[in-house]
Motif scaffolding. Sequence first.
Motif, PDB file in Angstrom:
ATOM      1  N   MET A   1       0.835  -1.178   0.000  1.00 53.06           N
ATOM      2  CA  MET A   1       0.000   0.000   0.000  1.00 53.06           C
ATOM      3  C   MET A   1       0.878   1.239   0.000  1.00 53.06           C
ATOM      4  N   PHE A   2       0.459   2.225  -0.747  1.00 54.21           N
ATOM      5  CA  PHE A   2       1.227   3.461  -0.824  1.00 54.21           C
ATOM      6  C   PHE A   2       1.433   4.097   0.547  1.00 54.21           C
ATOM      7  N   GLU A   3       0.385   4.128   1.347  1.00 56.83           N
ATOM      8  CA  GLU A   3       0.471   4.760   2.664  1.00 56.83           C
ATOM      9  C   GLU A   3       1.557   4.124   3.522  1.00 56.83           C
ATOM     10  N   ILE A  12     -10.864   4.878  -4.022  1.00 57.42           N
ATOM     11  CA  ILE A  12     -12.280   5.159  -4.253  1.00 57.42           C
ATOM     12  C   ILE A  12     -12.964   3.886  -4.736  1.00 57.42           C
ATOM     13  N   VAL A  13     -14.108   3.568  -4.128  1.00 56.56           N
ATOM     14  CA  VAL A  13     -14.927   2.436  -4.564  1.00 56.56           C
ATOM     15  C   VAL A  13     -16.366   2.931  -4.730  1.00 56.56           C
ATOM     16  N   THR A  14     -17.166   2.152  -5.445  1.00 60.53           N
ATOM     17  CA  THR A  14     -18.593   2.455  -5.457  1.00 60.53           C
ATOM     18  C   THR A  14     -19.228   1.731  -4.278  1.00 60.53           C
ATOM     19  N   HIS A  15     -20.400   2.177  -3.881  1.00 59.24           N
ATOM     20  CA  HIS A  15     -20.984   1.702  -2.621  1.00 59.24           C
ATOM     21  C   HIS A  15     -21.185   0.187  -2.568  1.00 59.24           C
ATOM     22  N   VAL A  16     -21.355  -0.475  -3.693  1.00 51.43           N
ATOM     23  CA  VAL A  16     -21.537  -1.932  -3.641  1.00 51.43           C
ATOM     24  C   VAL A  16     -20.244  -2.659  -3.278  1.00 51.43           C
ATOM     25  N   PHE A  17     -19.122  -1.964  -3.318  1.00 50.55           N
ATOM     26  CA  PHE A  17     -17.830  -2.570  -2.985  1.00 50.55           C
ATOM     27  C   PHE A  17     -17.307  -2.151  -1.617  1.00 50.55           C
ATOM     28  N   THR A  18     -18.138  -1.514  -0.809  1.00 53.32           N
ATOM     29  CA  THR A  18     -17.725  -1.080   0.522  1.00 53.32           C
ATOM     30  C   THR A  18     -17.293  -2.262   1.391  1.00 53.32           C
ATOM     31  N   VAL A  19     -18.089  -3.311   1.410  1.00 51.45           N
ATOM     32  CA  VAL A  19     -17.751  -4.483   2.230  1.00 51.45           C
ATOM     33  C   VAL A  19     -16.441  -5.094   1.744  1.00 51.45           C
ATOM     34  N   THR A  20     -16.271  -5.182   0.437  1.00 55.56           N
ATOM     35  CA  THR A  20     -15.032  -5.726  -0.126  1.00 55.56           C
ATOM     36  C   THR A  20     -13.841  -4.856   0.243  1.00 55.56           C
ATOM     37  N   ALA A  25      -8.899  -4.134   3.390  1.00 48.35           N
ATOM     38  CA  ALA A  25      -8.123  -3.365   4.366  1.00 48.35           C
ATOM     39  C   ALA A  25      -7.729  -4.240   5.555  1.00 48.35           C
ATOM     40  N   ARG A  26      -8.665  -5.052   6.050  1.00 47.45           N
ATOM     41  CA  ARG A  26      -8.342  -5.961   7.152  1.00 47.45           C
ATOM     42  C   ARG A  26      -7.272  -6.961   6.722  1.00 47.45           C
ATOM     43  N   THR A  27      -7.402  -7.507   5.513  1.00 45.33           N
ATOM     44  CA  THR A  27      -6.428  -8.466   4.994  1.00 45.33           C
ATOM     45  C   THR A  27      -5.039  -7.844   4.928  1.00 45.33           C
ATOM     46  N   TRP A  28      -4.961  -6.575   4.556  1.00 48.40           N
ATOM     47  CA  TRP A  28      -3.673  -5.875   4.453  1.00 48.40           C
ATOM     48  C   TRP A  28      -3.159  -5.400   5.808  1.00 48.40           C
ATOM     49  N   GLY A  29      -3.921  -5.666   6.866  1.00 52.51           N
ATOM     50  CA  GLY A  29      -3.473  -5.291   8.197  1.00 52.51           C
ATOM     51  C   GLY A  29      -3.768  -3.854   8.584  1.00 52.51           C
ATOM     52  N   VAL A  30      -4.670  -3.194   7.870  1.00 50.09           N
ATOM     53  CA  VAL A  30      -5.051  -1.812   8.185  1.00 50.09           C
ATOM     54  C   VAL A  30      -6.574  -1.701   8.235  1.00 50.09           C
ATOM     55  N   PRO A  31      -7.170  -2.281   9.273  1.00 46.32           N
ATOM     56  CA  PRO A  31      -8.634  -2.341   9.337  1.00 46.32           C
ATOM     57  C   PRO A  31      -9.331  -0.977   9.366  1.00 46.32           C
ATOM     58  N   ASP A  32      -8.626   0.062   9.753  1.00 44.17           N
ATOM     59  CA  ASP A  32      -9.224   1.395   9.798  1.00 44.17           C
ATOM     60  C   ASP A  32      -8.918   2.222   8.561  1.00 44.17           C
ATOM     61  N   PHE A  33      -8.407   1.567   7.499  1.00 44.60           N
ATOM     62  CA  PHE A  33      -8.066   2.282   6.263  1.00 44.60           C
ATOM     63  C   PHE A  33      -9.287   3.013   5.725  1.00 44.60           C
ATOM     64  N   LYS A  34      -9.110   4.279   5.420  1.00 39.39           N
ATOM     65  CA  LYS A  34     -10.206   5.092   4.886  1.00 39.39           C
ATOM     66  C   LYS A  34     -10.182   5.042   3.368  1.00 39.39           C
TER      67      LYS A  34
END
Length: 72
Positions: A1-3, A12-20, A25-34
Amino acid sequence: MFEQQGVPSASIVTHVFTVTGKAMARTWGVPDFKFLVLPHPIANLTPEQMDQRAAEITPQVVDLLMNGQGSK
């Protein structure tokens, strides 16, 4: 991840991909990723409509880029 490399980013995602997005983000170890959310769908928008959506989300993109994941 760049950060994680010290490079600001705005995802940026569309709302149907929010859960994904949250799962990734959890998989990458950053569960609070905005990440930012646009209404779905976008594939059938005209260029003008897409420009409008981009204009509407631009302040949020700038906020993430300038303030990082710690922004409000």
